[in-house]
Design a protein around this motif. Structure first.
Motif, PDB file in Angstrom:
ATOM      1  N   ILE A 104       0.235  -2.134  11.563  1.00 54.78           N
ATOM      2  CA  ILE A 104       1.632  -1.751  11.814  1.00 54.78           C
ATOM      3  C   ILE A 104       2.228  -1.127  10.561  1.00 54.78           C
ATOM      4  O   ILE A 104       2.879  -0.068  10.613  1.00 54.78           O
ATOM      5  N   ARG A 105       1.990  -1.773   9.392  1.00 58.70           N
ATOM      6  CA  ARG A 105       2.519  -1.232   8.133  1.00 58.70           C
ATOM      7  C   ARG A 105       1.877   0.109   7.795  1.00 58.70           C
ATOM      8  O   ARG A 105       2.546   1.020   7.290  1.00 58.70           O
ATOM      9  N   ILE A 106       0.599   0.249   8.074  1.00 58.62           N
ATOM     10  CA  ILE A 106      -0.084   1.511   7.793  1.00 58.62           C
ATOM     11  C   ILE A 106       0.479   2.643   8.647  1.00 58.62           C
ATOM     12  O   ILE A 106       0.722   3.758   8.174  1.00 58.62           O
ATOM     13  N   VAL A 107       0.718   2.365   9.937  1.00 58.46           N
ATOM     14  CA  VAL A 107       1.264   3.396  10.837  1.00 58.46           C
ATOM     15  C   VAL A 107       2.666   3.792  10.401  1.00 58.46           C
ATOM     16  O   VAL A 107       3.055   4.971  10.483  1.00 58.46           O
ATOM     17  N   ARG A 108       3.441   2.843   9.915  1.00 61.42           N
ATOM     18  CA  ARG A 108       4.776   3.188   9.426  1.00 61.42           C
ATOM     19  C   ARG A 108       4.711   4.077   8.194  1.00 61.42           C
ATOM     20  O   ARG A 108       5.526   4.983   8.032  1.00 61.42           O
ATOM     21  N   LYS A 109       3.720   3.790   7.306  1.00 63.54           N
ATOM     22  CA  LYS A 109       3.575   4.599   6.103  1.00 63.54           C
ATOM     23  C   LYS A 109       2.987   5.969   6.414  1.00 63.54           C
ATOM     24  O   LYS A 109       3.423   6.985   5.873  1.00 63.54           O
ATOM     25  N   VAL A 110       2.007   6.006   7.301  1.00 65.84           N
ATOM     26  CA  VAL A 110       1.307   7.263   7.621  1.00 65.84           C
ATOM     27  C   VAL A 110       1.230   7.399   9.140  1.00 65.84           C
ATOM     28  O   VAL A 110       0.259   6.963   9.778  1.00 65.84           O
ATOM     29  N   PRO A 111       2.268   7.969   9.784  1.00 64.63           N
ATOM     30  CA  PRO A 111       2.260   8.098  11.254  1.00 64.63           C
ATOM     31  C   PRO A 111       1.077   8.896  11.786  1.00 64.63           C
ATOM     32  O   PRO A 111       0.685   8.723  12.945  1.00 64.63           O
ATOM     33  N   CYS A 160       3.961   3.731  19.883  1.00 65.15           N
ATOM     34  CA  CYS A 160       4.808   4.517  20.800  1.00 65.15           C
ATOM     35  C   CYS A 160       5.924   5.224  20.049  1.00 65.15           C
ATOM     36  O   CYS A 160       6.296   6.359  20.388  1.00 65.15           O
ATOM     37  N   LYS A 161       6.458   4.579  19.036  1.00 68.39           N
ATOM     38  CA  LYS A 161       7.524   5.199  18.236  1.00 68.39           C
ATOM     39  C   LYS A 161       6.987   6.291  17.330  1.00 68.39           C
ATOM     40  O   LYS A 161       7.701   7.247  17.026  1.00 68.39           O
ATOM     41  N   ALA A 162       5.735   6.148  16.897  1.00 67.34           N
ATOM     42  CA  ALA A 162       5.185   7.081  15.914  1.00 67.34           C
ATOM     43  C   ALA A 162       4.606   8.342  16.539  1.00 67.34           C
ATOM     44  O   ALA A 162       4.604   9.403  15.902  1.00 67.34           O
ATOM     45  N   SER A 163       4.129   8.266  17.768  1.00 66.10           N
ATOM     46  CA  SER A 163       3.418   9.417  18.338  1.00 66.10           C
ATOM     47  C   SER A 163       3.633   9.494  19.843  1.00 66.10           C
ATOM     48  O   SER A 163       3.495   8.492  20.555  1.00 66.10           O
ATOM     49  N   LEU A 206      -1.921   8.501  11.248  1.00 68.56           N
ATOM     50  CA  LEU A 206      -3.056   7.621  11.529  1.00 68.56           C
ATOM     51  C   LEU A 206      -2.922   6.867  12.849  1.00 68.56           C
ATOM     52  O   LEU A 206      -3.784   6.052  13.185  1.00 68.56           O
ATOM     53  N   ALA A 207      -1.840   7.129  13.596  1.00 72.15           N
ATOM     54  CA  ALA A 207      -1.597   6.382  14.835  1.00 72.15           C
ATOM     55  C   ALA A 207      -2.741   6.538  15.825  1.00 72.15           C
ATOM     56  O   ALA A 207      -3.135   5.581  16.506  1.00 72.15           O
ATOM     57  N   GLU A 208      -3.283   7.744  15.920  1.00 75.50           N
ATOM     58  CA  GLU A 208      -4.346   7.977  16.903  1.00 75.50           C
ATOM     59  C   GLU A 208      -5.594   7.149  16.606  1.00 75.50           C
ATOM     60  O   GLU A 208      -6.396   6.876  17.516  1.00 75.50           O
ATOM     61  N   ASN A 209      -5.798   6.725  15.333  1.00 77.02           N
ATOM     62  CA  ASN A 209      -6.968   5.919  14.988  1.00 77.02           C
ATOM     63  C   ASN A 209      -6.881   4.502  15.557  1.00 77.02           C
ATOM     64  O   ASN A 209      -7.913   3.830  15.691  1.00 77.02           O
ATOM     65  N   PHE A 210      -5.659   4.052  15.846  1.00 73.37           N
ATOM     66  CA  PHE A 210      -5.473   2.657  16.255  1.00 73.37           C
ATOM     67  C   PHE A 210      -5.164   2.510  17.750  1.00 73.37           C
ATOM     68  O   PHE A 210      -4.979   1.394  18.222  1.00 73.37           O
ATOM     69  N   CYS A 266       0.826  -1.209   0.000  1.00 72.05           N
ATOM     70  CA  CYS A 266       0.000   0.000   0.000  1.00 72.05           C
ATOM     71  C   CYS A 266       0.854   1.251   0.000  1.00 72.05           C
ATOM     72  O   CYS A 266       1.922   1.305   0.610  1.00 72.05           O
ATOM     73  N   SER A 267       0.379   2.254  -0.712  1.00 74.02           N
ATOM     74  CA  SER A 267       0.990   3.576  -0.670  1.00 74.02           C
ATOM     75  C   SER A 267       0.350   4.362   0.463  1.00 74.02           C
ATOM     76  O   SER A 267      -0.605   3.900   1.111  1.00 74.02           O
ATOM     77  N   ALA A 268       0.828   5.587   0.699  1.00 73.80           N
ATOM     78  CA  ALA A 268       0.261   6.420   1.756  1.00 73.80           C
ATOM     79  C   ALA A 268      -1.207   6.736   1.460  1.00 73.80           C
ATOM     80  O   ALA A 268      -2.058   6.708   2.368  1.00 73.80           O
ATOM     81  N   GLU A 269      -1.527   7.033   0.200  1.00 71.80           N
ATOM     82  CA  GLU A 269      -2.914   7.347  -0.151  1.00 71.80           C
ATOM     83  C   GLU A 269      -3.810   6.131   0.038  1.00 71.80           C
ATOM     84  O   GLU A 269      -4.930   6.224   0.555  1.00 71.80           O
ATOM     85  N   MET A 270      -3.314   4.971  -0.414  1.00 68.22           N
ATOM     86  CA  MET A 270      -4.088   3.751  -0.257  1.00 68.22           C
ATOM     87  C   MET A 270      -4.305   3.423   1.217  1.00 68.22           C
ATOM     88  O   MET A 270      -5.391   2.971   1.619  1.00 68.22           O
ATOM     89  N   ALA A 271      -3.288   3.663   2.044  1.00 77.70           N
ATOM     90  CA  ALA A 271      -3.407   3.382   3.474  1.00 77.70           C
ATOM     91  C   ALA A 271      -4.464   4.259   4.112  1.00 77.70           C
ATOM     92  O   ALA A 271      -5.262   3.803   4.948  1.00 77.70           O
ATOM     93  N   ARG A 272      -4.522   5.533   3.719  1.00 81.91           N
ATOM     94  CA  ARG A 272      -5.533   6.431   4.270  1.00 81.91           C
ATOM     95  C   ARG A 272      -6.944   5.979   3.868  1.00 81.91           C
ATOM     96  O   ARG A 272      -7.884   6.034   4.664  1.00 81.91           O
ATOM     97  N   ASP A 273      -7.086   5.518   2.619  1.00 83.09           N
ATOM     98  CA  ASP A 273      -8.409   5.141   2.142  1.00 83.09           C
ATOM     99  C   ASP A 273      -8.912   3.852   2.791  1.00 83.09           C
ATOM    100  O   ASP A 273     -10.111   3.718   3.091  1.00 83.09           O
ATOM    101  N   LEU A 274      -8.011   2.901   2.995  1.00 80.25           N
ATOM    102  CA  LEU A 274      -8.433   1.585   3.473  1.00 80.25           C
ATOM    103  C   LEU A 274      -8.290   1.398   4.980  1.00 80.25           C
ATOM    104  O   LEU A 274      -8.643   0.352   5.510  1.00 80.25           O
ATOM    105  N   SER A 275      -7.731   2.394   5.684  1.00 80.82           N
ATOM    106  CA  SER A 275      -7.568   2.240   7.130  1.00 80.82           C
ATOM    107  C   SER A 275      -8.890   2.020   7.855  1.00 80.82           C
ATOM    108  O   SER A 275      -8.940   1.243   8.823  1.00 80.82           O
TER     109      SER A 275
END
Length: 839
Positions: A121-128, A161-164, A130-134, A89-98
């Motif tokens: 985990i992969r989504i948070v790495r691509k788009v930090p 914890c690493k992302a936010s 989005l961490a608050e959503n998880f 997934c790209s960053a845009e794809m991660a935002r759409d499918l999260s």
């Protein structure tokens, strides 16, 4: 980028990137094009998950229903879709499918929850962002019973914890209790075949929980306190006889040392590492040594309790363990345990592997120099190291030892006897030979007459001939080493003066080197033969014992140079001299920097009398620089360490090493025997103990030729100039008495007198001077460092300046004086511009 509702197709912006679909293996192609819709869907998911990021994204975009895979009732197809999404997934794809992934994390299927957590985990790495959503979903997953879900959830928490920072604070408040419960349950759980590893219940879950606890507890006292009990339980109940148990214990130790644990818990962790050191597995011992090196900064006393075991690791057969243990021992040394630790290391030095001796010797020398409180103990340890591993001792260590010997007048007799005995037994150790022959040359009469015997020391019988024998054997054994050979020749020359009965024998030994292939030894042999044969009346004064070397200045310069080298290599700030610890009870003089001491024009740019950065090889240059200040002429190459070492006992001109030019001389390829450097000097001529360096002379020229029989080398008539007041303030007055040598009109000798004009005594007085680059400056030692108050006495110091542009440019000098008044630092500076014309 958004999905069209109901169709599950991608917009044209995505489709445009998929114009060229990469090749897919036949089995994936068959699955993707098969008639059954489920098989086709699975084929696309497998293809996407196994391709690279770019090509996989193209495959997924080519699929007609990628989003429907996440909604399929078959959990395995959903799992494949989540794997594909996480991989490509790209960053845009991660935002759409999260949102879809969040929904799947609430699924009732264990496998789907696990895959969704891993995809998150992969989504948070691509788009930090989005961490608050998880955060809430990750905390809720910690209540699951399935270990696979728990491991995935804990890994997701770690990534959050690493992302936010907000996620870190949230998890500290909501997850600590759950983590403690998980760790307690898994530690106390009964046997479960699906999770058991060598009798240990799920070590993977243990380790993941401990790592997350370390992140949450770092810098947080409340969280750390809540963890203490369960960490102590894990540390005490885990079986250390299994490799899986050792892995858990090691992670537990890391967590204890990483959080704000109690002192008792830290001691428990360090004791576990101590048990690791007794393990037969090299890897376990190595990681324990690494962890103990970090633990010293936290609780050095607890690490000290395992000192014996650590010392045993220094003797280990594994080279990496030996080296790491040696570094740990070096960190353990302090003023209270330096003697037993040094004894253990020196005892091992005799049987250590040759490849390890270099590192071991370097560490021992560093320990002895840093922590020695008594000169006698320092000398004894250094003599042992020289005897057992003299070939591995660095030059700067030998030079520091010689400086200490020069200042320890009460131990010089003991030292020369100890070195003589060591030379008889360990004559193949190069550094030992050099230090021993230097001492025999300087203090040979103490060796023969047993001067300065210490309590409990046994007398030895050494004749004058025995002393010469020792040096001759060293010369023959180390004839290929120009440095050692030159020092042996100088020692023999000095012995011929101290023991007149051996003069003829020394002459024969020296004469054998007149045809030596090494130019330095050949030149010295010719010069020394001339001194022995033709100038016996001046030999005693010419070969007097070296003056005492300035130990404090040398050690300060050496330490400053070492810090400068470290700063140059690692871009680290240089440690100021005020932060240095000098061994052997040496008092450190206060010195002010010479930066900007001169503000002359660019044509008269000064050469500072002290250099700000030196290399370790420059330490030898300080051995004879009594005043602690030396000036180098622009354009003159620096002398190598071996050349300086051969000049340690030099009495005349600066020597050449195999034809290397000296400071003011041209290359010389051979020195004919016919040259007599001291010819025409009559038997009544005397010479000063301190002689100045001279230029090499051309063939047939005599340095002292033409002097009458009543000429005194040290008493040549000088041109005297009136005294001048070089500097005067309300607190200090400095006068210069000037004398010029008729034979060298460019050189002027200055006698400086410092007078205190106040009612307070000046202590730690230091005089510094700088001159332009066309002037050479040499400072002699001051008569003291305390200037009495009210002019009741003064301090004097000698200077020598050589104006290489005499007649074109006058003398110029900038001076700086630093001292203390009632413990307070004072600094004064000025410029001397009233030198008489013609200098």
């Amino acid at each position: 980028m958004s999905r069209r509702s109901g169709t599950g197709t991608w917009p044209s912006s995505c489709s445009s990137t998929c114009s060229a679909t990469p090749p897919i293996s036949p089995i994936w192609s068959a699955l993707s094009s098969s008639r059954p819709r489920g098989t086709r869907r699975s084929g696309w998911a497998i293809s996407a998950s196994c391709c690279s990021s770019t090509s996989g994204r193209r495959c997924l975009c080519s699929s007609p229903t990628p989003s429907n895979n996440l909604n399929h009732p078959n959990q395995f197809i959903v799992g494949l879709a989540l794997c594909a999404l996480g991989n490509i997934c790209s960053a845009e794809m991660a935002r759409d499918l999260s949102p879809e992934v969040e929904r799947l994390m609430r699924s009732r299927e264990v496998n789907t929850k696990k895959k969704a957590a891993l995809c998150s985990i992969r989504i948070v790495r691509k788009v930090p962002d989005l961490a608050e959503n998880f955060m809430a979903l990750a905390a809720s997953l910690l209540k699951e019973k399935h270990h696979g879900v728990l491991i995935s959830a804990i890994q997701l928490c770690t990534e959050l914890c690493k992302a936010s920072k907000d996620a870190l604070e949230y998890l500290r408040k909501n997850c600590i209790e759950g983590l403690v419960r998980i760790l307690r349950d898994v530690s106390n759980s009964s046997y479960a075949p699906e999770y058991d590893v060598s009798g240990i219940a799920d070590p993977f879950l243990h380790i993941r929980v401990l790592k997350l606890m370390r992140i949450l507890g770092q810098g947080d006292a409340d969280c750390s306190e809540y963890m203490n009990d369960i960490l102590a339980q894990v540390a005490t109940k885990t079986d250390s006889n299994k490799n899986a148990g050792n892995a858990i214990l090691y992670e537990c130790v890391q967590t204890i040392m990483g959080i704000e644990a109690t002192s008792g818990l830290r001691v428990l962790a360090i004791n576990i590492l101590g048990r690791f050191l007794s393990n037969r597995d090299n890897n376990i011992r190595y990681v324990a040594l690494n962890m103990l090196m970090r633990a010293i900064a936290v609780d050095a006393l607890a690490v000290q309790r395992h000192r014996t075991t650590i010392l045993e690791c220094v003797k280990d057969a594994d080279a990496s363990i030996r080296k790491r243990a040696l570094e740990l021992v070096f960190l353990l040394v302090n003023d209270t345990n330096v003697k037993p630790l040094t004894k253990e290391l020196i005892d091992y030095l005799s049987i250590a592997d040759p490849d390890f001796k270099g590192d071991l010797t370097s560490k021992i020398c560093s320990i002895v120099e840093k922590f020695s409180q008594e000169k006698l103990w320092y000398l004894d340890q250094m003599f042992k190291v020289l005897s057992l591993a003299g070939n591995h001792v660095k030059d700067d260590v030998c030079h520091a030892l010689i400086v200490v010997l020069s200042n320890a007048s009460e131990l010089q007799g003991y030292s020369v006897r100890s070195l003589y005995k060591a030379l008889q037994a360990y004559g193949k150790q190069g550094s030992l030979v050099r230090v021993a022959v230097w001492c025999i040359g300087e203090y040979g009469e103490m060796l023969v007459n047993n001067v300065g015997m210490l309590d409990g020391e046994e007398k030895i019988t050494v004749t004058e001939s025995d002393a010469v024998d020792a040096v001759e054997i060293a010369l023959n054994r180390h004839s290929a080493d120009a440095t050692t050979g030159a020092m042996c020749l100088v020692a023999l020359l000095k012995l011929s003066s101290r023991f007149p009965s051996t003069s003829e024998r020394v002459k024969q030994i020296v004469a054998r080197n007149k045809e030596n292939a090494v130019l330095e030894l050949q030149q010295r042999s010719i010069e020394f033969s001339s001194i022995i044969q033709r100038h016996q009346s001046i030999r005693s004064s010419l070969l007097e014992r070296m003056p005492v070397l300035d130990e404090a200045s040398y050690l300060v310069k050496r330490a400053t140079a070492t810090q400068a080298t470290i700063s140059a290599n690692k871009h680290a700030p240089t440690v100021a001299p005020g932060g240095l610890k000098l061994p052997n009870g040496v008092a450190k003089p206060t010195s002010a920097p010479l930066a900007d001491l001169l503000d002359l024009s660019s044509d008269d740019a000064p050469a500072s009398t002290t250099t700000s950065t030196t290399t370790p090889n420059d330490f030898l240059q300080d051995l004879l620089g009594i005043g602690g200040v030396s000036t180098s002429t622009a354009g003159v190459p620096s002398t190598a360490s071996t050349d300086i070492l051969m000049d340690l006992l030099s009495i005349g001109s600066s020597p050449l090493q195999n034809g290397t030019p000296g400071q003011e001389s041209k290359p010389v390829h051979a020195v004919p025997e016919a040259i007599d450097l001291l010819g025409s000097l009559s038997s009544t001529t005397s010479v000063s103990a301190e002689t100045k360096p001279t230029r090499l002379v051309s063939q047939g020229m005599d340095l002292l030729d033409g002097l009458s029989s009543s000429t005194s080398v040290s008493g040549l008539e000088k041109t005297v100039h009136p005294s001048i007041t070089a500097f005067q303030s309300t607190t200090l007055k400095i006068t210069f008495d000037l004398k010029r040598q008729p034979g060298n009109p460019r050189e002027t000798t200055i006698h400086a007198t410092f007078t205190n004009l106040t009612s307070s005594t000046y202590t730690d007085f230091i005089f510094q001077a700088a001159v332009p680059k066309f002037i050479q400056l040499k400072l002699d030692p001051a008569s003291g460092n305390t200037v009495p108050a009210n002019g009741n006495g003064s301090v004097t110091q000698g200077l020598s300046v050589t104006n290489n542009q005499q007649g074109q440019k006058p003398l110029a000098m900038r001076i700086r004086m630093s001292y203390k008044v009632n413990g307070e630092d004072r600094l004064e500076q000025g410029q001397v511009s009233n030198f008489p014309s013609g200098l």
